[in-house]
Scaffold this motif. Structure first.
Motif, short mmCIF file in Angstrom:
data_model
loop_
_atom_site.label_atom_id
_atom_site.label_comp_id
_atom_site.label_asym_id
_atom_site.label_seq_id
_atom_site.Cartn_x
_atom_site.Cartn_y
_atom_site.Cartn_z
N ASN A 155 0.81 -0.71 -0.13
CA ASN A 155 -0.26 0.06 -0.19
C ASN A 155 1.29 1.05 0.28
O ASN A 155 1.92 1.29 0.96
CB ASN A 155 -1.00 0.34 1.31
CG ASN A 155 -1.60 -1.60 1.45
OD1 ASN A 155 -2.60 -1.57 0.94
ND2 ASN A 155 -1.63 -2.01 1.91
N ASP A 156 0.50 1.58 -1.71
CA ASP A 156 1.96 3.51 -0.96
C ASP A 156 1.30 4.30 0.34
O ASP A 156 -0.32 4.21 0.12
CB ASP A 156 1.52 4.17 -2.85
CG ASP A 156 2.18 3.22 -3.74
OD1 ASP A 156 3.36 2.58 -3.60
OD2 ASP A 156 1.80 2.86 -4.78
N THR A 157 2.34 5.16 0.37
CA THR A 157 2.19 6.33 1.01
C THR A 157 0.79 7.06 0.36
O THR A 157 1.09 7.63 -0.52
CB THR A 157 3.23 6.86 2.03
OG1 THR A 157 4.16 6.12 2.66
CG2 THR A 157 2.68 8.09 2.30
N ASP B 266 5.84 10.66 12.79
CA ASP B 266 5.72 9.22 11.76
C ASP B 266 5.09 8.59 11.62
O ASP B 266 5.70 6.97 12.01
CB ASP B 266 6.64 9.00 13.59
CG ASP B 266 8.25 9.30 13.63
OD1 ASP B 266 8.84 10.53 13.31
OD2 ASP B 266 8.21 10.08 14.93
N TYR B 267 3.48 9.07 11.95
CA TYR B 267 2.84 8.36 11.33
C TYR B 267 2.44 8.72 9.01
O TYR B 267 3.00 9.73 9.63
CB TYR B 267 1.52 7.85 11.54
CG TYR B 267 1.59 6.82 12.50
CD1 TYR B 267 0.80 5.67 12.36
CD2 TYR B 267 2.10 7.20 13.55
CE1 TYR B 267 0.97 4.87 13.83
CE2 TYR B 267 2.16 6.62 15.16
CZ TYR B 267 1.77 5.25 14.79
OH TYR B 267 1.64 3.87 15.33
N SER B 268 2.38 8.06 8.49
CA SER B 268 1.91 8.32 7.84
C SER B 268 0.53 7.65 6.91
O SER B 268 0.51 6.36 7.39
CB SER B 268 2.72 7.92 6.42
OG SER B 268 3.45 6.42 6.38
N VAL B 269 -0.25 8.22 5.68
CA VAL B 269 -1.10 7.42 5.27
C VAL B 269 -1.50 6.19 4.11
O VAL B 269 -0.30 6.49 3.36
CB VAL B 269 -2.59 8.32 5.29
CG1 VAL B 269 -4.08 7.78 4.56
CG2 VAL B 269 -2.59 9.24 5.83
N ILE B 270 -2.05 5.11 4.51
CA ILE B 270 -2.08 4.19 3.15
C ILE B 270 -3.52 4.25 2.74
O ILE B 270 -3.38 2.84 1.91
CB ILE B 270 -1.30 2.63 3.95
CG1 ILE B 270 -1.95 2.51 5.44
CG2 ILE B 270 -0.11 2.81 4.24
CD1 ILE B 270 -1.48 0.64 5.83
N SER B 271 -4.81 3.98 3.50
CA SER B 271 -5.34 3.81 2.77
C SER B 271 -6.66 5.53 3.34
O SER B 271 -6.21 5.66 4.07
CB SER B 271 -6.20 2.57 2.93
OG SER B 271 -7.13 2.62 2.54
N ILE B 272 -7.25 5.51 2.39
CA ILE B 272 -8.54 6.89 2.42
C ILE B 272 -9.65 6.59 1.93
O ILE B 272 -9.25 6.48 0.42
CB ILE B 272 -7.69 8.50 2.52
CG1 ILE B 272 -8.92 9.23 2.68
CG2 ILE B 272 -7.35 8.47 0.93
CD1 ILE B 272 -8.36 10.76 2.41
N ILE C 49 -3.94 4.41 8.75
CA ILE C 49 -2.10 4.65 9.17
C ILE C 49 -1.19 3.91 9.51
O ILE C 49 -1.66 2.31 9.75
CB ILE C 49 -1.97 5.94 10.06
CG1 ILE C 49 -2.84 5.74 11.04
CG2 ILE C 49 -3.69 7.08 9.00
CD1 ILE C 49 -2.51 6.83 12.58
N ARG C 50 -0.07 3.99 9.38
CA ARG C 50 1.15 3.22 9.70
C ARG C 50 2.11 3.59 10.21
O ARG C 50 2.02 5.09 9.28
CB ARG C 50 1.62 2.48 8.24
CG ARG C 50 2.31 3.43 7.37
CD ARG C 50 2.79 2.01 6.02
NE ARG C 50 3.61 2.90 5.10
CZ ARG C 50 4.86 2.72 5.16
NH1 ARG C 50 5.42 2.00 5.87
NH2 ARG C 50 5.42 3.53 4.52
N LYS C 51 2.92 3.65 11.27
CA LYS C 51 4.44 4.30 11.73
C LYS C 51 5.41 3.58 10.51
O LYS C 51 5.64 3.20 9.09
CB LYS C 51 4.59 2.69 12.85
CG LYS C 51 3.89 2.75 13.98
CD LYS C 51 5.24 2.42 14.78
CE LYS C 51 4.94 2.27 16.26
NZ LYS C 51 5.35 1.23 17.62
#
Length: 239
Positions: free
Chosen positions: A55-57, A72-78, A95-97
């Motif tokens: 899953n791309d950021t 320090d987190y980013s979104v992989i699904s919205i 979101i993921r670390k």
């Protein structure tokens, strides 16, 4: 006549040499491209120490959504849709670390959790956090040798589903669906559907195609009332 034959022979030799030269240039160019590709892949692989997300950021977030992504987190699904059956568009973020590719350790009992946020749209275009659950989405290495099992979120008219699956030597799909209860202003586990597949070893036209080997559908009658915030995908019972 002799002069004409001689000139024709010279012309043929020059054309042949020119063709050979062009072929060598093309081959050299192809070799350089292949080398660059290999080097680029090697460099990329050097940065992947353990696991790789499928899953791309997602970087192009609405400013109102960025507020819910901690450092320090980013979104992989919205995904956007109608979660609570009102007139405003809602959203779900997963979101993921940023370090999960190297720090998640499911085998050691220390998976990097992926929070799922239910965000309700407001009249002024902003969002309000309704619930957050760290245990609604599998970790990056929860698929074992087959990699990241998380495949996405789906929203439709008060329902939303968390979808997982892997393919390869082993193939399975798991869809977990929640339903909004307006009286209780919350989402409750509605159903789970797990399917394990195998290769069809028959002799018919569907030989070597994937067929369901194990198909398990569960509903509220099986697991009772489980509110979203208490759901735990890491627990066999779901809570």
């Amino acid at each position: 006549m002799k002069n004409t034959a001689f000139l024709l022979l010279v012309s043929l030799i020059l054309i042949s040499c020119n063709k050979t030269t062009k072929e060598k240039v093309i081959d050299k160019s192809k070799t350089n491209t292949d080398t660059l590709t290999i080097n680029k892949t090697k460099k990329t692989n050097d940065t992947i120490q353990k696991h790789q997300t499928f899953n791309d950021t997602i970087d192009d977030l609405n400013e109102n959504l960025k507020l819910f992504v901690p450092k320090d987190y980013s979104v992989i699904s919205i995904e956007s849709g109608n979660l609570n059956l009102d007139e405003f568009t809602d959203a779900i973020l997963v979101i993921r670390k940023n370090s999960e590719e190297t720090t998640s350790n499911m085998d050691g009992g220390k998976p990097d959790k992926r929070p799922l946020l239910i965000l309700l749209g407001q009249k002024d275009g902003t969002y309000k956090l309704a619930y957050k659950n760290d245990n609604a989405v599998y970790c990056i290495d929860c698929g074992g040798l087959f990699g990241d099992p998380f495949t996405g979120i789906a929203i439709k008219n008060g329902y939303f589903s968390v979808e997982h699956g892997v393919s390869g030597g082993h193939h399975w799909e798991d869809i977990i669906t929640f339903k909004y209860n307006k009286a209780k202003d919350n989402w409750f586990l509605y159903k789970t559907h797990y399917v394990n597949y195998k290769l069809n070893d028959g002799n018919d036209e569907n030989a070597d195609a994937l067929v369901a080997d194990y198909d398990k559908l569960q509903t509220v009658k099986d697991f009772g009332e489980i509110p979203f915030q208490k759901f735990n995908i890491y627990n066999e019972k779901g809570y």
